[in-house]
Each structure stands twice: as C-alpha cells, then as structure tokens.
Design a protein around this motif. Structure first.
Motif, mmCIF file in Angstrom:
data_model
loop_
_atom_site.group_PDB
_atom_site.id
_atom_site.type_symbol
_atom_site.label_atom_id
_atom_site.label_comp_id
_atom_site.label_asym_id
_atom_site.label_seq_id
_atom_site.Cartn_x
_atom_site.Cartn_y
_atom_site.Cartn_z
ATOM 1 N N GLU A 292 40.572 95.728 57.888
ATOM 2 C CA GLU A 292 39.687 96.637 58.325
ATOM 3 C C GLU A 292 39.999 98.133 57.806
ATOM 4 O OE1 GLU A 292 38.650 95.012 62.897
ATOM 5 O OE2 GLU A 292 40.087 96.357 62.597
ATOM 6 N N ALA A 293 40.965 98.259 57.370
ATOM 7 C CA ALA A 293 41.766 99.575 56.717
ATOM 8 C C ALA A 293 40.752 100.265 55.676
ATOM 9 C CB ALA A 293 43.041 99.300 56.216
ATOM 10 N N TYR A 294 40.251 99.302 54.618
ATOM 11 C CA TYR A 294 39.451 99.867 53.739
ATOM 12 C C TYR A 294 38.083 100.545 54.107
ATOM 13 C CZ TYR A 294 36.497 100.306 49.513
ATOM 14 O OH TYR A 294 35.608 100.821 48.572
ATOM 15 N N GLN A 295 37.277 99.792 55.173
ATOM 16 C CA GLN A 295 36.424 100.270 55.790
ATOM 17 C C GLN A 295 36.435 101.540 56.604
ATOM 18 O OE1 GLN A 295 34.100 97.477 57.922
ATOM 19 N NE2 GLN A 295 32.410 98.809 58.449
ATOM 20 N N ALA A 296 37.821 101.617 57.226
ATOM 21 C CA ALA A 296 38.013 102.862 57.858
ATOM 22 C C ALA A 296 38.286 104.121 57.102
ATOM 23 C CB ALA A 296 39.360 102.326 58.879
ATOM 24 N N MET A 297 38.884 103.767 56.139
ATOM 25 C CA MET A 297 39.225 104.740 55.129
ATOM 26 C C MET A 297 37.798 105.349 54.294
ATOM 27 S SD MET A 297 42.094 104.951 52.050
ATOM 28 C CE MET A 297 42.399 106.507 51.421
ATOM 29 N N GLU A 298 36.975 104.354 53.875
ATOM 30 C CA GLU A 298 35.723 104.765 53.113
ATOM 31 C C GLU A 298 34.678 105.444 54.327
ATOM 32 O OE1 GLU A 298 32.566 102.188 50.496
ATOM 33 O OE2 GLU A 298 33.094 101.193 52.404
ATOM 34 N N SER A 299 34.968 105.061 55.600
ATOM 35 C CA SER A 299 33.779 105.941 56.679
ATOM 36 C C SER A 299 34.274 107.077 57.171
ATOM 37 C CB SER A 299 33.349 104.766 57.678
ATOM 38 O OG SER A 299 34.855 104.449 58.430
ATOM 39 N N GLY A 300 35.784 107.274 56.887
ATOM 40 C CA GLY A 300 36.053 108.539 57.198
ATOM 41 C C GLY A 300 36.762 108.395 58.872
ATOM 42 N N VAL A 301 37.089 107.154 59.056
ATOM 43 C CA VAL A 301 37.781 106.965 60.343
ATOM 44 C C VAL A 301 38.932 107.312 60.493
ATOM 45 C CG1 VAL A 301 38.310 105.201 62.235
ATOM 46 C CG2 VAL A 301 36.099 104.955 61.211
ATOM 47 N N VAL A 302 39.651 107.114 59.451
ATOM 48 C CA VAL A 302 41.079 107.682 59.096
ATOM 49 C C VAL A 302 41.142 108.421 57.945
ATOM 50 C CG1 VAL A 302 42.052 105.579 60.240
ATOM 51 C CG2 VAL A 302 41.776 105.415 57.793
ATOM 52 N N ASP A 303 42.075 109.116 57.883
ATOM 53 C CA ASP A 303 41.991 110.197 56.695
ATOM 54 C C ASP A 303 43.214 109.222 55.495
ATOM 55 O OD1 ASP A 303 40.800 112.357 57.640
ATOM 56 O OD2 ASP A 303 42.672 112.672 58.945
ATOM 57 N N THR A 304 44.270 108.589 56.159
ATOM 58 C CA THR A 304 45.212 108.239 55.401
ATOM 59 C C THR A 304 45.487 106.497 55.796
ATOM 60 O OG1 THR A 304 46.867 109.155 56.839
ATOM 61 C CG2 THR A 304 46.401 110.292 54.987
ATOM 62 N N VAL A 305 46.174 105.892 55.092
ATOM 63 C CA VAL A 305 46.493 104.381 55.587
ATOM 64 C C VAL A 305 47.894 104.283 54.983
ATOM 65 C CG1 VAL A 305 46.059 102.105 55.112
ATOM 66 C CG2 VAL A 305 44.187 103.641 55.209
ATOM 67 N N ALA A 306 48.510 103.757 56.089
ATOM 68 C CA ALA A 306 50.268 103.394 55.811
ATOM 69 C C ALA A 306 50.243 101.823 55.514
ATOM 70 C CB ALA A 306 51.055 103.946 56.733
#
Length: 338
Positions: free
Chosen positions: A190-204
């Motif tokens: 789900e990380a890509y979608q979270a980043m694409e939608s702006g739910v997260v700013d960064t991904v570790a």
C-alpha cells in the motif's frame, strides 16, 4: 494375453498411485511479487525438489493464499505450510523477535543481520512464542538498513522530520516518532498509493522494496546514510507439517537453508552495487545527512527506545535483557570471525 495386459495395467496404476501418494507438496504464502526479498524462498524450493528427486515440492504464492499481515494466522491453522511475515505487522504476536527491529542496533551489513537474526530465532523464548502459532522459525529474510524516499525539498536536518508523515513500522516507527514524525504502518503493497495520494510524505524501505513497490518512482530524494534500523521478516513453517516430513525430506529442507541464504546475499549484493545507477536513471537526489544530525537522532531514538523495550518486554515475562545482550554478543562474535 488380455489377462496379462490387464494385470500389468493394474500394477502400473497402483505404482503410480503409490508414487503420487508418497509425494509431499507444500504451499508457501508470500506477497507482492518475486524480488530480492524472496529469492531465498525460490532457491530453497529448487534445492528441496532437487535433493528429493521431485518427491518434495514447495509451491510459492504471492498473495493468493493470505494477506501479508495474516500469514502467521494462516500458519497457525495449517492453511499453508510455509510463510513469510514481518515482525512489525503484528508485534504483539511475535514480541521476542522485535528486539531485532530496535533502532540503531549497529548492524552494518547483511551477513551480520543473518547472524543476529538466526541467533535470536534459536533462543528458547522465540521458539516458545512461535509455537503458540504452531510456527517454527526456518530462516530470516535479511535486509539492509532502511532509508527514506520523499518528495519536495530534501529533509536533511532532524528538525525537518517534525510533522513528517512517514511509512514506517515497528521499531523504525518508534524512532521516527521520537523526533516528531508521524509514522503510519500501511503495508508495503500500500506504500506507493499512500505516497501518491499524499497520505504519507516519505516511505522507509530497504532498496529492493523501493524498487519493487514503486516508491522510488514517486521520489525526489533518498537518504543515503540515515540508517535507523531495519525490519525483521522470518520464514516460518507449520510445526505439524514439518514433523510430518520424512527424515529425508526434513534433511533436504534443513540442509538447504544456508545455501538459500547465500544465494539471497549474492543476489542482493548485485542490487546494492547497481543502486547509484538506479537513482541517477530515475533522477532521484542522493542525500547525505551530516554526522551531527545523525548523532542527535541516535541520542533521541536509540538508547531511550532500547530501555523502554527492555522494561516493557521484561514486564510481560520475556527474557528481554537476555535477548538484547544476545544481539550484541552475536555481533561481536561475527566481527571477530571476520
């Protein structure tokens, strides 16, 4: 002649039935797609089949058997015989191995990660806890230190982490929280979608996961040396299935672990060698954080989180100090051996 032919046919059918009945077939539950993180499982399956002349096979499924966060539950009920999971997905179910997800443990390479993981897996407290889920540790899925990708201006000072929404699980999430970031534990898929939608700013993530799950394609920058820690993702087997194996099959499985890990390490090493060219190809800036900023991060998110883990796990009846000390004594032994 007709009766003879009939008898021969009956014998052939019976022999085929016995051969098929004697064959052992396991299902392994993974997620995502085939990548560096799962290469050891594929190698293990290949070796087991070779060593048993095809009598023992492992079918690998990517998401077709279970959600990644439910793999341990599937093992517990015997829905499949082998699975991969990450400790940070459900730390309450696998408390003992969360020692391996503490930030800033000082593990410096994949060989050391294998050494400390397997030492912890061999501890009786881990075996006892896993047995509650009818699970037995088989091998680790060693990953390098996590680093973050992000969009916009690079965050290369600790103050800039304040309020940063980051996809991070387990001990990494606690580390980022300690410096004011807001961690979320969305799954890797789900990380890509979270980043694409702006739910997260960064991904570790480790490098392979930034590639496999596409977060590198959303990134403007990547921290080269933040290195706050990593996650621990074992391969486990169902105890009943393991004990039902013949001696030959069990020997084939157990004896293939080291070779499967060696294959994983060699494959991952090639990925790491190519990483800088990947960043250049995708136009991602490589960010080096100053040592002074890293020291601040370690001070805030290192020892205090370690102490809190020791207190919490000890209160729950786990031999926390023993597990914690085992990590560092194993690191010392591994380095002495090199």
């Amino acid at each position: 002649m007709t009766r003879l032919a009939a008898r021969l046919l009956t014998t052939a059918i019976a022999a085929t039935f016995v051969t098929e009945a004697a064959a052992t077939e396991w299902n392994a539950s993974l997620w995502g797609k085939r990548r560096a993180f799962t290469e050891h499982v594929h190698k293990l399956a290949e070796l087991v089949e070779q060593k048993t002349d095809g009598a023992f096979t492992i079918n690998i499924s990517y998401g077709g058997l279970s959600k990644n966060t439910e793999n341990l539950d599937g093992i517990s009920i015997g829905a499949f015989e082998m699975a991969q999971f990450c400790a940070g997905y459900h730390p309450d179910k696998n408390r003992a191995i969360t020692v391996l997800e503490l930030p800033f443990l000082g593990v410096s390479n994949l060989d050391e990660e294998v050494a400390v993981s397997h030492a912890i897996y061999d501890h009786p407290a881990v075996a006892e806890e896993m047995a509650q889920w009818n699970a037995q540790m088989l091998m680790t899925s060693p990953m390098p230190q996590y680093n973050i990708v992000g969009t916009g201006d690079p965050r290369d000072e600790l103050a800039e982490f304040d309020g940063m929404r980051v996809r991070a699980t387990g001990g990494l999430g606690r580390a980022f929280s300690a410096v004011g970031a807001v961690p979320t534990s969305v799954t890797s898929s789900e990380a890509y979608q979270a980043m694409e939608s702006g739910v997260v700013d960064t991904v570790a993530f480790a490098q392979h996961a930034h590639l496999s799950f596409g977060t590198i394609n959303q990134a403007d920058w990547w921290t080269a040396n933040l290195n706050p820690g990593t996650v621990n993702c074992p391969i486990v087997v169902n105890i009943d299935a393991y004990e039902a194996l013949s001696d030959e099959e069990r020997a084939a499985l157990d004896s293939s672990v080291d070779e499967a890990i060696d294959h994983y390490l060699a494959n991952y090493g090639e990925l790491l060698q190519q990483w800088d060219s990947v960043l250049e190809e995708k136009g991602v800036q490589k960010v080096e954080i100053a040592e002074g900023e890293l020291a601040k991060f370690r001070e805030v998110a290192g020892d205090p989180i370690h102490a809190a883990w020791l207190e919490e796990m000890s209160a729950q009846g786990l031999p926390a100090q023993e597990l914690y000390d085992l990590v560092f004594s194993t690191l010392e032994s591994a380095r002495a051996g090199n």
